[in-house]
Write an enzyme that holds these catalytic residues in place. Structure first.
Site, PDB file in Angstrom:
ATOM      1  N   GLU A 180      13.826 -55.677 -15.606  1.00 27.91           N
ATOM      2  CA  GLU A 180      13.536 -54.271 -15.276  1.00 27.91           C
ATOM      3  C   GLU A 180      14.708 -53.624 -14.534  1.00 27.91           C
ATOM      4  O   GLU A 180      14.531 -52.753 -13.694  1.00 27.91           O
ATOM      5  CB  GLU A 180      12.251 -54.123 -14.441  1.00 27.91           C
ATOM      6  N   GLY A 181      15.914 -54.058 -14.867  1.00 31.72           N
ATOM      7  CA  GLY A 181      17.120 -53.538 -14.241  1.00 31.72           C
ATOM      8  C   GLY A 181      17.673 -54.513 -13.228  1.00 31.72           C
ATOM      9  O   GLY A 181      17.030 -54.801 -12.219  1.00 31.72           O
TER      10      GLY A 181
END
Length: 390
Positions: A366-367
């Site tokens: 998610e990053g």
């Protein structure tokens, strides 16, 4: 404008019930999940009955209608147990449901939201072998074919791919890299569509019971109404909006698991003796415990603030900041837990070793921390430039 969410009194009762369920059912089953690398079907059925797959779905579609702060708190409580329990539900809740609610047509919502709320598993297909955060390098294509589309390409590291009934797949509808990533569109893809195949689940460092795999798309024919929102060029924006919720979910998972890790470290430090007394009496051990509690508290405060802001509208900087801090914090707490255990922390016989491996992914998906630093900085500079020009 903030959403109403679940009635606060009912939500508090639900959280109390979930805390008991985590400690009485999910934690005792962890050894079985780890040994078999899968969540037992009876536990999955119980999680469906509790509504854990439909927390954020609107009530008219069979969900609980939680707002963002309620959802984040639920994930934090659930994540005290093995990460696989959150992982199996989180893609439905934080990403696919969010994309459908924000961008789906009424027909798409009516078809998919009730099924997802009932516990059909979804996956989110953005990352590829040659591209992750770099959407300009995305190779998966969606070619117009009459009123529909034909998808070709592959996706990598896709959580829940081996179990998913629905995939939200990003593909380029233009060969040219367009401004604001308008060359990327999102498609609702039934995973049993002809031409789709899923690779063997990847072996991972940690997070037993949670599965990722590659997805291959070979001339996958979709009707026109599979295009999310019925409009091309909105896919990347949809993905980024969904990632805000996904990042809050990972931040909440980090905070919840960090508390479990700290509790384990506290217990060991109180029981393990050296020089005739518990090592918890030693000030340098106390310093590691105190630093961990302070950092968990900071992450919890950040998550509450970020989730409240996200519930009212865009909160890109806050969501990225909360995820970045909480995930790095969880890694630090896990490292201290191993250190407090000493030599025992390096042995698989003790939970500290597993906590260390499980936590490592939180700063990546998610990053990554580095991508989130760029997201935060770019949005800060954009806001500064807008303010200077005003």
């Amino acid at each position: 404008m903030a959403t109403t969410g679940m009635d606060p009194e009912i939500f508090d009762q639900f959280i109390d019930q979930l805390k008991r369920y985590v400690r009485e059912r999910l934690i005792p089953a962890e050894a079985e999940v780890i040994a078999n690398d899968r969540i037992p079907d009876d536990l999955l059925d119980e999680m469906r009955e509790m509504g854990l797959f439909g927390l954020t779905m609107p009530e008219e579609y069979g969900g609980s209608g939680m707002n963002v702060p309620q959802y984040v708190e639920t994930i934090r409580v659930l994540s005290y147990a093995l990460p696989a329990y959150r992982s199996i539900t989180s893609i439905n809740l934080g990403m696919v449901c969010s994309a459908l609610k924000n961008s789906g047509t009424d027909e798409q919502k009516a078809e998919w939201l009730p099924r997802l709320a009932a516990g059909e598993i979804a996956c989110f297909g953005l990352t590829e072998p040659g591209s992750g955060s770099d959407s300009a390098a995305m190779a998966t294509t969606a070619r117009k074919d009459g009123n529909g589309y034909v998808l070709n390409g592959s996706k990598r590291y896709i959580t829940n791919a081996p179990h998913a009934k629905l995939g939200l797949i990003m593909a380029r509808t233009s060969q040219e890299a367009l401004p604001r990533n308008a060359h990327v569109s999102a498609f609702l893809v039934p995973m049993d569509s002809p031409g789709i195949s899923v690779g063997k689940p990847d072996r991972k460092m940690g997070q037993s019971g949670s599965h990722i795999a590659d997805i291959y798309l070979d001339d996958v024919k979709l009707p026109g109404d599979a295009l999310l929102g019925g409009e091309e060029g909105k896919g990347f924006a949809t993905a980024m909006q969904s990632l805000d919720n996904g990042r809050l979910s990972v931040g909440a998972a980090s905070a919840g698991y960090a508390q479990r890790i700290l509790d384990t470290a506290l217990r060991y430090a109180s029981e393990r003796k050296a020089f005739g007394e518990p090592i918890a009496n030693f000030q340098l051990i106390q310093a590691m415990l105190a630093d961990s509690r302070a950092e968990i508290y900071a992450a919890e405060c950040m998550l509450r603030d970020a989730s409240e802001k996200a519930d009212k509208g865009k909160a890109i900087i806050e969501c990225a900041s909360a995820k970045m801090f909480a995930s790095e914090m969880c890694n630090r707490v896990a490292d201290r837990c191993v250190q407090i255990h000493g030599g025992a922390g390096y042995l698989a016989e003790y939970e500290a070793e597993r906590f260390y491996r499980d936590s490592r992914i939180y700063t990546i998906y998610e990053g990554t921390t580095q991508i989130l630093q760029l997201v935060i900085a770019k949005n800060m500079l954009r806001e500064f430039a807008a303010g200077a020009a005003a």
